[in-house]
Design a protein around this motif. Structure first.
Motif, short mmCIF file in Angstrom:
data_model
loop_
_atom_site.label_atom_id
_atom_site.label_comp_id
_atom_site.label_asym_id
_atom_site.label_seq_id
_atom_site.Cartn_x
_atom_site.Cartn_y
_atom_site.Cartn_z
N SER A 72 30.83 81.10 25.44
CA SER A 72 30.56 82.25 24.58
C SER A 72 31.12 83.50 25.21
O SER A 72 31.27 83.59 26.43
N LEU A 79 29.45 92.11 18.90
CA LEU A 79 29.91 90.81 18.41
C LEU A 79 29.88 89.76 19.51
O LEU A 79 30.43 89.96 20.59
N THR A 80 29.22 88.64 19.22
CA THR A 80 29.18 87.49 20.13
C THR A 80 29.84 86.30 19.44
O THR A 80 29.52 86.00 18.28
N GLY A 81 30.75 85.63 20.12
CA GLY A 81 31.38 84.44 19.57
C GLY A 81 31.25 83.28 20.53
O GLY A 81 31.09 83.47 21.74
N PHE A 103 32.12 76.39 16.00
CA PHE A 103 32.23 77.81 16.31
C PHE A 103 30.98 78.53 15.81
O PHE A 103 30.47 78.23 14.74
N ASP A 104 30.52 79.51 16.60
CA ASP A 104 29.41 80.38 16.22
C ASP A 104 29.86 81.83 16.28
O ASP A 104 30.76 82.18 17.06
N VAL A 105 29.20 82.67 15.51
CA VAL A 105 29.42 84.11 15.61
C VAL A 105 28.10 84.81 15.30
O VAL A 105 27.35 84.37 14.42
#
Length: 712
Positions: A72, A79-81, A103-105
């Motif tokens: 991550s 913003l976190t990805g 994928f996460d956001v």
């Protein structure tokens, strides 16, 4: 300890220790806990706690349900990805184990205040992939006391106990927008109590009943909706934890965090530069101030030699110099400092020590590949006056202009061209997260050589000898090398798609020496704002031919435009200088834009190596200390069915300056790309030293980003 946990714990600890040893000391995570998905959270549920800007985290979690490895990153404050690789047994009918990439956001809508306002975030989990973990959420977090933090929110998909059943015969990899925030919505909540400075106790209420995982009859269903856990911090770097899901399924996790904005050596370990030498009073050196010295034909050679020797001690090369009574232009090649501003600042100091007092105007021109990329114009009196002030003051006085490709009176330093250099060092290649083999590696010895024939004309090559590794030669579809060679074609018989990357393992596992690249490149600057490149030879391990590129990039412009065309042929798998039958012409029109704050984007439109046509969108964040993290996606006219698993090309890239970790100045970098999966669609030629990345280091935006090191 459960017998299945022990090998994972040992492996995870070794992995995390190696990561930190290689990259340096990480920054503290300031009380933030990462959940089993590697995102801010408790155990499985999320929290609205944003990591510090620039934080890069790696998390490994294990339970009877799955093993998850997550990277991550926090590219900007809100913003976190995350990119995740999961292994789930008994779920995919086509494989014993599903190897899932997701994928996460998460976006921070509100930050917590000292009053009643909580922090609030919205997030998408597994929003692009097979959707095994697919879910969306809105979550709020509030710090009740310095040791007690509570979170609550609304969840959809898995967070609401609603598995969006996956078709494993589908290619996956789509955004699945129609599923977002659809179906049932259920609440979730968590509490984190800081029992000590290191130990946190966690409790959460979650509706995720792990339906996909318990399809395997060997897996237990959670006994309830309450999950409990503990999280322990080891210094400012590690987190380890244990948890229970529903009270009857147990898991462990470990995390390591690095911060791109913080180094173990924030000031660097390089020696202090030479101080500025003030000019003597005019009556103390009347000849020097009058400029009469410039009529002496021996003056410039002597000055140029002295300045060149001094710059060499700073890891720089004085390529050429133009000198008059009141103006000096030096053209330098920076071989040491990761920030070009530091190289320019040190050059300016040395110029005050080498040049006669009548020289008031300094022009310091940066060179890349024998081509001038930008010129910084400084007044000597400003350098003398502002040496002991903040670097912002000299930045206000400096002019950054387009470098003139043709300057009258330039004299090349002796021995600059032609020039031969070489090095011998170990190499390592790593392949990550393939569906059938998640970790592949190769290591050996690499010899590289460069022969600079004249400015901009460069012959270079690399030879590798493998020592060991698991990257063995293998054809697609588990074909042996002989079986694949017997097909006699580079075209997939089922889809008609040329194999331009899906057979890349045929180029690995060689016990004899290989030649990854051998090229002759010509770089030029026809006008003050235009750059060109022509590269011919063995361009990359899989293709050889000719690549030509042109770039329009004014030094002070945020916008750059480029075009590239390539005529290439596929290389033989074994013989370094033989070719196969497949040939293709590919090319792109490109636009680059610098948004400021270290963020720049790129759009490429054109034809790819497999003959498909489409576009690539990339976004990158570069921090002041040189860290770069980016993401890209490519969509072409190749159908998802023809592309195969993943539907279209996408991935992330990481590039870390070695100086960030070791403190001593060097231009070397480590990093690479992580793709969701390597396929043949949307693939560009891997030609090195494309023009935009070559020239942008010394253009206005990058120079100012690193200007804090001007006086270092």
């Amino acid at each position: 300890m459960h017998r299945r946990f022990r090998p994972l714990l040992l492996t995870s600890t070794a992995l995390l220790t190696a990561s930190v040893s290689a990259l340096g000391v990480a920054s503290p995570t300031q009380g933030q806990t990462l959940n089993s998905y590697g995102m801010p959270g408790a155990i499985d549920t999320p929290t609205a706690v944003a990591p510090p800007e620039g934080e890069l985290s790696a998390t490994v979690s294990y339970s009877d349900y799955a093993t998850r490895t997550t990277i991550s990153f926090q590219p900007v404050p809100r913003l976190t990805g995350a990119l995740r690789y999961s292994k789930i047994d008994g779920l995919d009918p086509n494989r014993d184990t599903l190897s899932d990439r997701s994928f996460d956001v998460q976006f921070q809508l509100l930050n917590e205040t000292q009053g009643w306002q909580p922090s609030v975030a919205i997030g998408l989990r597994d929003f692009m992939g097979t959707g095994v973990y697919s879910g969306e959420y809105l979550v709020a977090t509030k710090t009740v006391t310095p040791r007690l933090r509570v979170s609550g929110g609304l969840g959809w998909g898995r967070l609401a106990g609603q598995w969006r059943r996956t078709d494993y015969n589908d290619e996956g990899g789509d955004f699945n927008v129609g599923d977002w925030f659809s179906g049932d919505v259920k609440p979730f909540a968590s509490v984190e109590w800081q029992a000590s400075d290191s130990l946190s106790v966690l409790a959460e209420y979650s509706y995720d009943d792990y339906d996909p995982e318990v399809d395997d009859p060997s897996k237990e269903r959670p006994d309830g909706k309450f999950n409990l856990g503990v999280n322990y911090r080891i210094g400012d770097t590690y987190q380890i934890g244990a948890y229970t899901i529903g009270g009857n399924v147990f898991g462990i996790k470990g995390s390591v965090a690095l911060n791109a904005r913080k180094s173990a050596y924030p000031s660097g370990l390089e020696p202090a530069p030479a101080p500025v030498r003030p000019r003597p009073a005019p009556n103390a050196d009347p000849d020097g101030w009058s400029g009469a010295w410039s009529a002496d034909p021996t003056a410039q050679p002597a000055i140029q030699t002295a300045l060149g020797d001094a710059l060499s001690g700073e890891g720089q090369v004085l390529e050429s110099m133009a000198l008059s009574a009141n103006r000096a232009e030096v053209r330098i090649r920076n071989n040491r400092y990761s920030q070009q501003a530091e190289a320019i600042g040190r050059t300016a100091r040395l110029m005050t020590r080498a040049l006669p007092p009548s020289v008031e105007t300094f022009v310091i021109t940066s060179m890349e590949k024998g081509v001038p990329t930008s010129s910084v114009v400084l007044r000597r009196s400003d350098i003398e006056r502002l040496e002991n002030t903040a670097s912002a003051h000299i930045a206000q006085q400096a002019q950054i202009i387009d470098a003139d490709p043709r300057v009258a009176g330039l004299v090349y330093s002796p021995g600059i061209y032609p020039k031969f250099t070489w090095n011998l060092r170990p190499y390592a290649s790593l392949g990550l997260w393939d569906p059938d083999e998640p970790w592949r590696y190769e290591a050996g010895l690499q010899a590289s050589a460069t022969y600079e024939i004249r400015p901009g004309l460069i012959l270079s090559g690399t030879v590798r000898q493998r020592a060991f590794g698991s990257l063995d030669q293998k054809g697609p579809g588990d074909l042996t090398p002989d079986e694949y060679e017997a097909l006699g074609t580079d075209i997939d018989p089922d889809t008609g798609i040329p194999r331009v990357r899906s057979d890349s393992r045929m180029y690995t596992g060689n016990t004899s020496p290989t030649v990854p690249e051998l090229t002759l490149a010509w770089y030029a600057k026809p006008t003050e704002t235009t750059y060109t490149r022509v590269t011919a030879g063995l361009l990359e391990r899989a293709f050889g031919g000719v690549s030509a590129e042109v770039l329009w990039k004014p030094v002070n412009s945020r916008l750059a435009l480029g075009a590239e065309i390539n005529r290439v042929r596929k290389r033989d798998f074994r013989d370094a200088f033989s070719f196969r039958d497949y040939e293709v012409t590919s090319g792109h029109l490109s636009a680059y834009y610098d948004f400021g704050n270290g963020i720049w984007g790129q759009v490429d439109v054109g034809k790819y190596l497999a003959g498909d046509k489409g576009a690539t969108l990339a976004l990158n964040r570069e921090f002041e200390n040189g860290w770069r993290v980016g993401a890209w996606a490519t969509k072409t006219d190749m159908s998802a069915e023809d592309f195969g698993e993943g539907s279209f090309d996408k991935g992330v890239s990481i590039s870390i300056p070695v100086t960030w970790a070791i403190g001593t100045p060097t231009k070397r970098r480590v990093g690479g790309q992580i793709r969701s999966i390597a396929r043949d669609g949307g693939v560009r030629l891997r030609v090195k030293d494309r023009l935009y990345e070559t020239v942008r280091e010394s253009h206005t935006s990058n120079l100012y980003d690193g200007w804090g090191k001007f006086w270092r």
